[in-house]
Design an enzyme around this catalytic site. Structure first.
Site, PDB file in Angstrom:
ATOM      1  N   GLU A 158       0.831  -1.205   0.000  1.00 24.44           N
ATOM      2  CA  GLU A 158       0.000   0.000   0.000  1.00 24.44           C
ATOM      3  C   GLU A 158       0.866   1.257   0.000  1.00 24.44           C
ATOM      4  O   GLU A 158       0.450   2.312  -0.442  1.00 24.44           O
ATOM      5  CB  GLU A 158      -0.894   0.026   1.249  1.00 24.44           C
ATOM      6  CG  GLU A 158      -1.883  -1.122   1.303  1.00 24.44           C
ATOM      7  CD  GLU A 158      -2.511  -1.280   2.687  1.00 24.44           C
ATOM      8  OE1 GLU A 158      -3.603  -1.847   2.755  1.00 24.44           O
ATOM      9  OE2 GLU A 158      -1.923  -0.856   3.700  1.00 24.44           O
ATOM     10  N   ASP A 205     -11.841  -7.003   0.101  1.00 23.90           N
ATOM     11  CA  ASP A 205     -12.535  -8.290   0.247  1.00 23.90           C
ATOM     12  C   ASP A 205     -13.835  -8.034   0.988  1.00 23.90           C
ATOM     13  O   ASP A 205     -14.082  -6.925   1.443  1.00 23.90           O
ATOM     14  CB  ASP A 205     -11.650  -9.281   1.028  1.00 23.90           C
ATOM     15  CG  ASP A 205     -11.234  -8.710   2.398  1.00 23.90           C
ATOM     16  OD1 ASP A 205     -10.124  -8.188   2.500  1.00 23.90           O
ATOM     17  OD2 ASP A 205     -12.049  -8.751   3.347  1.00 23.90           O
TER      18      ASP A 205
HETATM   19  N1  SAH Z   1      -1.147 -11.112   4.434  1.00 27.31           N
HETATM   20  C1  SAH Z   1      -0.738  -9.912   5.080  1.00 27.31           C
HETATM   21  C2  SAH Z   1      -1.504  -9.763   6.366  1.00 27.31           C
HETATM   22  C3  SAH Z   1      -2.675  -8.911   6.141  1.00 27.31           C
HETATM   23  S1  SAH Z   1      -3.704  -8.658   7.474  1.00 27.31           S
HETATM   24  C4  SAH Z   1       0.736  -9.985   5.265  1.00 27.31           C
HETATM   25  O1  SAH Z   1       1.293 -11.007   4.985  1.00 27.31           O
HETATM   26  O2  SAH Z   1       1.343  -8.994   5.647  1.00 27.31           O
HETATM   27  C5  SAH Z   1      -4.927  -7.668   6.672  1.00 27.31           C
HETATM   28  C6  SAH Z   1      -4.648  -6.198   6.541  1.00 27.31           C
HETATM   29  O3  SAH Z   1      -5.615  -5.603   5.704  1.00 27.31           O
HETATM   30  C7  SAH Z   1      -4.738  -5.465   7.854  1.00 27.31           C
HETATM   31  O4  SAH Z   1      -3.818  -4.404   7.840  1.00 27.31           O
HETATM   32  C8  SAH Z   1      -6.197  -4.974   7.891  1.00 27.31           C
HETATM   33  O5  SAH Z   1      -6.283  -3.650   8.367  1.00 27.31           O
HETATM   34  C9  SAH Z   1      -6.690  -5.033   6.452  1.00 27.31           C
HETATM   35  N2  SAH Z   1      -7.849  -5.899   6.149  1.00 27.31           N
HETATM   36  C10 SAH Z   1      -8.274  -6.154   4.888  1.00 27.31           C
HETATM   37  N3  SAH Z   1      -9.306  -7.011   4.890  1.00 27.31           N
HETATM   38  C11 SAH Z   1      -9.567  -7.304   6.185  1.00 27.31           C
HETATM   39  C12 SAH Z   1     -10.521  -8.169   6.834  1.00 27.31           C
HETATM   40  N4  SAH Z   1     -11.391  -8.888   6.115  1.00 27.31           N
HETATM   41  N5  SAH Z   1     -10.495  -8.257   8.176  1.00 27.31           N
HETATM   42  C13 SAH Z   1      -9.592  -7.543   8.894  1.00 27.31           C
HETATM   43  N6  SAH Z   1      -8.653  -6.734   8.335  1.00 27.31           N
HETATM   44  C14 SAH Z   1      -8.630  -6.605   7.000  1.00 27.31           C
END
Ligand code: SAH
Length: 243
Positions: A13, A210
């Site tokens: 991002e 999502d």
């Molecule tokens: N796969 C990532 C981890 C992402 S966690 C890695 O390896 O670094 C998800 C991130 O996106 C968090 O920062 C959160 O704020 C946001 N996010 C997007 N969709 C989300 C959901 N369904 N539930 C909670 N957070 C979500």
């Protein structure tokens, strides 16, 4: 001159913003990299919140105490919770609540003890500018007409919500407490509370990656790889010109 922090959760991002940063200067502090520089002549600090409320708190406090920023703008992705909040839509927060905070029956569910409130409100002026910037950014991308811009409550908690049943339960429990959330993510409420404590303006934009349902992990990964950086770039670029 007012220094603005642009906070992102994930490296993907942040990348589009780093590409735009003029006179970049990196400082490592508290296990994080802080990028000072200018965007369209405005002093900024770019940082990664990292994931989750505690990580985001550390980054936010460092931005304020060490880098002396006087406002924070968060750009990131989130899961859509509200009806009609679809992948690719953009949500601008008007306030935040922690969906996993529960000190009941001592305090009403979701209320942050000793604050007397569950919700932390975003700065009205900065948020209005962010709304305008998001509109301009979305229009400049010439996306399909169905891309919507929403404005309202975002729920944060230390959980990646990835199940349709879980999303429904979370959403209806929030509604029961009087909180109609548009989206769910993992950092915003923490940053909002830090900004409240230090009395500095905060605004946040989240692009929906999502629907927090059973395919959330797949949708999230694709979206973050392909689209998130572009959205952050066009929206922040528009915002900086309005500040
Ligand atoms: N796969 C990532 C981890 C992402 S966690 C890695 O390896 O670094 C998800 C991130 O996106 C968090 O920062 C959160 O704020 C946001 N996010 C997007 N969709 C989300 C959901 N369904 N539930 C909670 N957070 C979500």
């Amino acid at each position: 001159m007012t220094t603005t922090a642009i906070l992102s959760a994930l490296a993907e991002e942040q990348q589009g913003l780093l590409d735009l940063l003029q006179q970049p200067h990196k400082t490592s502090h508290a296990g994080r990299d802080f990028w000072q520089g200018r965007l369209h002549g405005q002093p900024v600090v770019l940082a990664l919140s990292r994931i989750g409320k505690v990580s985001a708190t550390t980054t936010s406090v460092a931005l304020i105490e060490r880098f002396k920023v006087s406002r924070i703008v968060f750009t990131g992705v989130a899961g859509g919770l509200g009806d009609g909040v679809h992948v690719g839509d953009v949500v601008i927060a008007d306030s935040f609540v922690q969906h996993d905070l529960d000190v009941s029956p001592l305090f009403p569910r979701y209320e942050v003890p000793l604050y007397g409130q569950a919700r932390f409100i975003c700065d009205k002026v900065l948020t209005a500018q962010l709304l305008r910037a998001a509109r301009m950014g979305i229009d400049s991308l010439a996306l399909p007409a169905k891309t919507l811009l929403h404005h309202g409550l975002i729920a944060s908690g230390d959980r990646f919500v990835s199940g349709a049943a879980e999303a429904r339960t979370l959403s209806s429990a929030l509604r029961h407490g009087g909180h109609e959330a548009l989206a769910v993510e993992m950092e915003g409420a923490a940053v909002a509370q830090v900004c409240f404590d230090y009395d500095i303006p905060f605004a946040a934009v989240r692009t929906i990656s999502d629907r927090a349902d059973d395919t959330a992990h797949v949708d999230f990964s694709v979206f973050v790889r392909d689209v998130a950086s572009l959205y952050a770039q066009v929206i922040v670029r528009s915002l900086i010109k309005l500040l």
